[in-house]
Design a protein around this motif. Structure first.
Motif, PDB file in Angstrom:
ATOM      1  N   CYS A  77     -11.179  24.968 -25.154  1.00 27.45           N
ATOM      2  CA  CYS A  77     -10.538  24.521 -23.916  1.00 27.45           C
ATOM      3  C   CYS A  77      -9.872  23.172 -24.141  1.00 27.45           C
ATOM      4  O   CYS A  77     -10.433  22.309 -24.817  1.00 27.45           O
ATOM      5  N   TYR A  78      -8.694  23.016 -23.558  1.00 21.65           N
ATOM      6  CA  TYR A  78      -7.974  21.762 -23.649  1.00 21.65           C
ATOM      7  C   TYR A  78      -7.587  21.249 -22.265  1.00 21.65           C
ATOM      8  O   TYR A  78      -6.851  20.284 -22.153  1.00 21.65           O
ATOM      9  N   THR A  79      -8.058  21.909 -21.236  1.00 25.15           N
ATOM     10  CA  THR A  79      -7.872  21.438 -19.868  1.00 25.15           C
ATOM     11  C   THR A  79      -9.214  20.975 -19.329  1.00 25.15           C
ATOM     12  O   THR A  79     -10.273  21.410 -19.802  1.00 25.15           O
ATOM     13  N   ALA A  80      -9.175  20.113 -18.324  1.00 28.39           N
ATOM     14  CA  ALA A  80     -10.412  19.562 -17.784  1.00 28.39           C
ATOM     15  C   ALA A  80     -11.244  20.614 -17.066  1.00 28.39           C
ATOM     16  O   ALA A  80     -12.477  20.524 -17.035  1.00 28.39           O
ATOM     17  N   THR A 266      -7.778  14.085 -38.295  1.00 26.18           N
ATOM     18  CA  THR A 266      -7.497  15.068 -37.251  1.00 26.18           C
ATOM     19  C   THR A 266      -7.761  14.449 -35.885  1.00 26.18           C
ATOM     20  O   THR A 266      -8.638  13.582 -35.748  1.00 26.18           O
ATOM     21  N   ALA A 267      -7.007  14.867 -34.902  1.00 28.63           N
ATOM     22  CA  ALA A 267      -7.174  14.358 -33.538  1.00 28.63           C
ATOM     23  C   ALA A 267      -6.330  15.211 -32.601  1.00 28.63           C
ATOM     24  O   ALA A 267      -5.513  16.040 -33.031  1.00 28.63           O
ATOM     25  N   VAL A 268      -6.549  15.012 -31.313  1.00 28.76           N
ATOM     26  CA  VAL A 268      -5.772  15.680 -30.271  1.00 28.76           C
ATOM     27  C   VAL A 268      -5.065  14.609 -29.455  1.00 28.76           C
ATOM     28  O   VAL A 268      -5.686  13.625 -29.045  1.00 28.76           O
ATOM     29  N   ILE A 269      -3.779  14.797 -29.236  1.00 26.74           N
ATOM     30  CA  ILE A 269      -2.978  13.863 -28.458  1.00 26.74           C
ATOM     31  C   ILE A 269      -2.510  14.562 -27.188  1.00 26.74           C
ATOM     32  O   ILE A 269      -1.955  15.660 -27.254  1.00 26.74           O
ATOM     33  N   TYR A 270      -2.742  13.908 -26.055  1.00 20.98           N
ATOM     34  CA  TYR A 270      -2.353  14.473 -24.765  1.00 20.98           C
ATOM     35  C   TYR A 270      -1.123  13.753 -24.228  1.00 20.98           C
ATOM     36  O   TYR A 270      -0.857  12.602 -24.570  1.00 20.98           O
ATOM     37  N   SER A 271      -0.413  14.439 -23.363  1.00 23.92           N
ATOM     38  CA  SER A 271       0.742  13.841 -22.695  1.00 23.92           C
ATOM     39  C   SER A 271       0.260  12.738 -21.760  1.00 23.92           C
ATOM     40  O   SER A 271      -0.911  12.707 -21.359  1.00 23.92           O
ATOM     41  N   PRO A 272       1.140  11.803 -21.408  1.00 20.00           N
ATOM     42  CA  PRO A 272       0.721  10.700 -20.523  1.00 20.00           C
ATOM     43  C   PRO A 272       0.219  11.224 -19.182  1.00 20.00           C
ATOM     44  O   PRO A 272       0.731  12.208 -18.650  1.00 20.00           O
ATOM     45  N   ASP A 273      -0.821  10.583 -18.670  1.00 22.58           N
ATOM     46  CA  ASP A 273      -1.445  10.882 -17.372  1.00 22.58           C
ATOM     47  C   ASP A 273      -2.283  12.151 -17.374  1.00 22.58           C
ATOM     48  O   ASP A 273      -2.767  12.569 -16.323  1.00 22.58           O
ATOM     49  N   PHE A 274      -2.450  12.815 -18.522  1.00 24.49           N
ATOM     50  CA  PHE A 274      -3.259  14.022 -18.582  1.00 24.49           C
ATOM     51  C   PHE A 274      -4.702  13.687 -18.196  1.00 24.49           C
ATOM     52  O   PHE A 274      -5.186  12.614 -18.538  1.00 24.49           O
ATOM     53  N   ALA A 301      -1.803  23.234 -28.328  1.00 16.23           N
ATOM     54  CA  ALA A 301      -2.778  23.991 -27.544  1.00 16.23           C
ATOM     55  C   ALA A 301      -2.260  24.223 -26.129  1.00 16.23           C
ATOM     56  O   ALA A 301      -2.561  25.244 -25.511  1.00 16.23           O
ATOM     57  N   LEU A 302      -1.483  23.269 -25.610  1.00 14.45           N
ATOM     58  CA  LEU A 302      -0.856  23.390 -24.292  1.00 14.45           C
ATOM     59  C   LEU A 302       0.564  22.875 -24.396  1.00 14.45           C
ATOM     60  O   LEU A 302       0.833  21.905 -25.111  1.00 14.45           O
ATOM     61  N   PHE A 303       1.472  23.522 -23.679  1.00 15.02           N
ATOM     62  CA  PHE A 303       2.843  23.022 -23.614  1.00 15.02           C
ATOM     63  C   PHE A 303       3.457  23.500 -22.305  1.00 15.02           C
ATOM     64  O   PHE A 303       3.822  24.658 -22.154  1.00 15.02           O
ATOM     65  N   GLU A 304       3.543  22.589 -21.361  1.00 14.89           N
ATOM     66  CA  GLU A 304       4.158  22.893 -20.067  1.00 14.89           C
ATOM     67  C   GLU A 304       5.094  21.744 -19.709  1.00 14.89           C
ATOM     68  O   GLU A 304       4.699  20.753 -19.107  1.00 14.89           O
ATOM     69  N   ILE A 305       6.342  21.883 -20.137  1.00 12.80           N
ATOM     70  CA  ILE A 305       7.389  20.910 -19.862  1.00 12.80           C
ATOM     71  C   ILE A 305       8.347  21.545 -18.856  1.00 12.80           C
ATOM     72  O   ILE A 305       8.695  22.719 -18.961  1.00 12.80           O
ATOM     73  N   LYS A 306       8.800  20.752 -17.893  1.00 14.52           N
ATOM     74  CA  LYS A 306       9.488  21.316 -16.738  1.00 14.52           C
ATOM     75  C   LYS A 306      10.874  21.860 -17.060  1.00 14.52           C
ATOM     76  O   LYS A 306      11.199  22.987 -16.725  1.00 14.52           O
ATOM     77  N   ASP A 307      11.717  21.061 -17.727  1.00 11.44           N
ATOM     78  CA  ASP A 307      13.101  21.480 -17.928  1.00 11.44           C
ATOM     79  C   ASP A 307      13.580  21.003 -19.286  1.00 11.44           C
ATOM     80  O   ASP A 307      12.797  20.554 -20.122  1.00 11.44           O
ATOM     81  N   ALA A 355       5.218  17.892 -14.603  1.00 12.45           N
ATOM     82  CA  ALA A 355       4.520  19.111 -14.998  1.00 12.45           C
ATOM     83  C   ALA A 355       3.201  18.725 -15.662  1.00 12.45           C
ATOM     84  O   ALA A 355       2.865  17.541 -15.795  1.00 12.45           O
ATOM     85  N   GLN A 356       2.445  19.744 -16.092  1.00  8.38           N
ATOM     86  CA  GLN A 356       1.133  19.505 -16.683  1.00  8.38           C
ATOM     87  C   GLN A 356       1.225  18.701 -17.966  1.00  8.38           C
ATOM     88  O   GLN A 356       0.415  17.816 -18.228  1.00  8.38           O
ATOM     89  N   GLY A 357       2.229  18.987 -18.806  1.00  9.99           N
ATOM     90  CA  GLY A 357       2.398  18.229 -20.038  1.00  9.99           C
ATOM     91  C   GLY A 357       2.002  19.032 -21.261  1.00  9.99           C
ATOM     92  O   GLY A 357       2.213  20.243 -21.339  1.00  9.99           O
ATOM     93  N   PHE A 358       1.398  18.376 -22.241  1.00 11.30           N
ATOM     94  CA  PHE A 358       1.090  19.034 -23.501  1.00 11.30           C
ATOM     95  C   PHE A 358      -0.210  18.491 -24.069  1.00 11.30           C
ATOM     96  O   PHE A 358      -0.692  17.422 -23.694  1.00 11.30           O
ATOM     97  N   ALA A 359      -0.773  19.278 -24.974  1.00 11.18           N
ATOM     98  CA  ALA A 359      -1.901  18.864 -25.806  1.00 11.18           C
ATOM     99  C   ALA A 359      -1.604  19.360 -27.203  1.00 11.18           C
ATOM    100  O   ALA A 359      -1.463  20.567 -27.423  1.00 11.18           O
TER     101      ALA A 359
END
Length: 498
Positions: A77-80, A266-274, A301-307, A355-359
């Motif tokens: 899981c990569y969402t809260a 290794t690490a996970v980087i999240y979009s700002p404000d995630f 793991a996640l990619f939700e960019i608006k436009d 939008a949600q952003g990315f991980a």
């Protein structure tokens, strides 16, 4: 008979493939946070006391190892709230949990395959835990009703987003003792942002409205609780878990930061404000530099960019060339490699959409065979070895180029030779023209024209000695006629010549 004190450092020399047989020991030694360094810190600070027979059994028969970090690094899981969980747990907990009903047999309930036939929310002909309605945690329907309740949350240890440190008990004193505040608009990121602005490493939420900050390395001292005990909704976002009654859910404050420097393998980087949606007008970049790595493996793991205006870019850390650009219309492949040890991750959002952003997870690979350094003039296609097709666009420079200075050890490429030769020739021609003009001016000043008295005494003037002047009359046309000069001042007129 005494107790044996086991720490993670005692187990580093062991090479066992899995932790499956002793999950309790695994859960104790592993803090379920990303990165091998975090796992070693967790194992070192949380010693486990065991009697010698049990200790021998662990060493001889279990599959113990510090590969727990690898398990946590591959979180499901990569969402809260675990909305992205696609695992196969089919009971409410791994031990003595209630079995889940099949989603294609729950037609009397709101969520089933008849209402969602296309796999929405991960539903299908199975009975795995899912979160199709955006609740605070994955759940499932159960057959045994308890007080009219026909569903339950699922306790899934592997469904914990990297950076979520877990759910911990509050015995009258919170596990974090820095600062605290309450808010009826609390979300995970508002609490994290508040703690990060105060230079704290950890942020904790309790009862949906309380936020705690601190640097306490022993935040686990009162004991860890099941994740389902921290499922009270945040007052500011009912899809996020914000602790519980006497339970604090803890997060690393690096989550949702706008930029940072990463040097771990290794690490996970999240979009700002995630895990909140990213804000408007964001310009962020993260440096990923792992010395000695032959390539860096990336996976979204996640990619939700608006436009198409909001974008994520990957740049060569040495030349700042754009290696790849992704947006709402150009989605990234699941995995790809970049043959560099220094990469810059860049994110930009416009002033309109959110939008949600990315991980994105990265993993540096160090080959044993020494590889030659990539030349500076190597093409972009040779630098990137992808497992899927990448859309590479290096024609447009990223805005980050205006804020990053040239690396001293990797200067930018030199100017082409033909450009230098052209500029040199142009400079020589300019200097020659200036010298010629000065010489002509001196020559004309040194030329002596006869005076007026000498001209009047002259009875005969040859045609070759006459000076011509051109005058323009707007009412008629250009007229040309002979005119004698009356003074030497007119010698400076550029229209006058021999």
């Amino acid at each position: 008979m005494g107790l044996v004190r086991i720490t993670g450092h005692m187990l580093q020399g062991l090479r066992f493939p899995h932790f499956a047989l002793f999950p309790a020991v695994r859960d104790h030694l592993c803090p379920w946070s990303p990165g091998a360094a975090a796992c070693e810190r967790g194992a070192a600070r949380r010693p486990l006391l065991m009697e010698p027979p049990a200790f021998a059994a662990v060493l001889a028969f279990s599959w113990l190892a510090l590969s727990c970090c690898r398990e946590s690094a591959l979180s499901e899981c990569y969402t809260a709230n675990g909305a992205d969980y696609r695992g196969t747990q089919n009971q409410t907990s791994q031990y003595a949990g209630k079995p889940c009903l099949f989603w294609n047999e729950t037609f009397e309930h709101p969520y089933n395959t008849l209402k969602y036939p296309n796999g929405e929310g991960g539903l299908g002909e199975h009975n795995y835990c899912r979160n199709p309605d955006g609740d605070v945690s994955p759940w499932c329907y159960i057959a045994e009703h308890e007080d009219g309740i026909y569903w339950k949350y699922c306790e899934i240890p592997s469904c914990r987003m990297p950076g979520n440190l877990g759910c911990y008990k509050d015995h009258g004193e919170p596990p974090l003792t820095g600062t605290s505040e309450t808010s009826n608009k609390l979300t995970i990121q508002t609490c994290i942002s508040s703690c990060r602005s105060q230079q704290f490493k950890f942020a904790g939420m309790e009862s949906g409205y309380a936020c705690f900050c601190g640097n306490n390395p022993d935040y686990w001292r009162y004991g860890e609780a099941a994740s389902t005990e921290c499922n009270s909704v945040c007052f500011g976002d009912h899809t996020q878990p914000c602790g519980g009654d006497g339970r604090v859910i803890l997060f690393d404050t690096l989550i949702g930061a706008c930029g940072g420097n990463y040097t771990s393998a290794t690490a996970v980087i999240y979009s700002p404000d995630f895990p909140d949606t990213y804000g408007t007008g964001k310009v962020c970049y993260w440096t990923i530099q792992v010395p000695g790595a032959s390539r860096i493996h990336f996976s979204f793991a996640l990619f939700e960019i608006k436009d198409a205006t909001d974008m994520v870019e990957l740049l060569d850390g040495y030349t700042y060339h754009v290696l790849a650009r992704f947006n709402g219309k150009n989605r990234p492949p699941h995995t790809f490699n970049i043959s560099l040890d220094f990469v810059i991750l860049y994110f930009f959002s416009d002033e309109i959409n959110q939008a949600q952003g990315f991980a994105i997870r990265y993993r540096a690979v160090k080959d044993n065979v020494h590889q030659k350094k990539i030349p500076m003039n190597q093409t972009l296609s040779e630098k990137i070895n992808e497992q899927a097709n990448l859309s590479i666009n290096a024609a447009r420079s990223s805005k980050i180029l205006y804020v990053i200075t040239t690396s001293p050890s990797h200067p930018s490429s030199s100017m082409p030779e033909w450009t230098i030769y052209s500029l040199t020739a142009l400079l020589i021609l300019s200097i020659t023209a200036i010298i010629a003009k000065i010489f002509l001016h001196i020559t004309m000043r040194s030329h002596q024209i006869p005076s007026a008295t000498e001209t009047e005494d002259s009875s005969e003037v040859t045609t070759a000695g006459e000076i011509w002047s051109i005058f323009y009359q707007p009412s008629t046309s250009i007229s040309i006629f002979k005119k004698k000069l009356r003074s030497q001042q007119d010698d400076c007129n550029p229209l006058v010549g021999n």
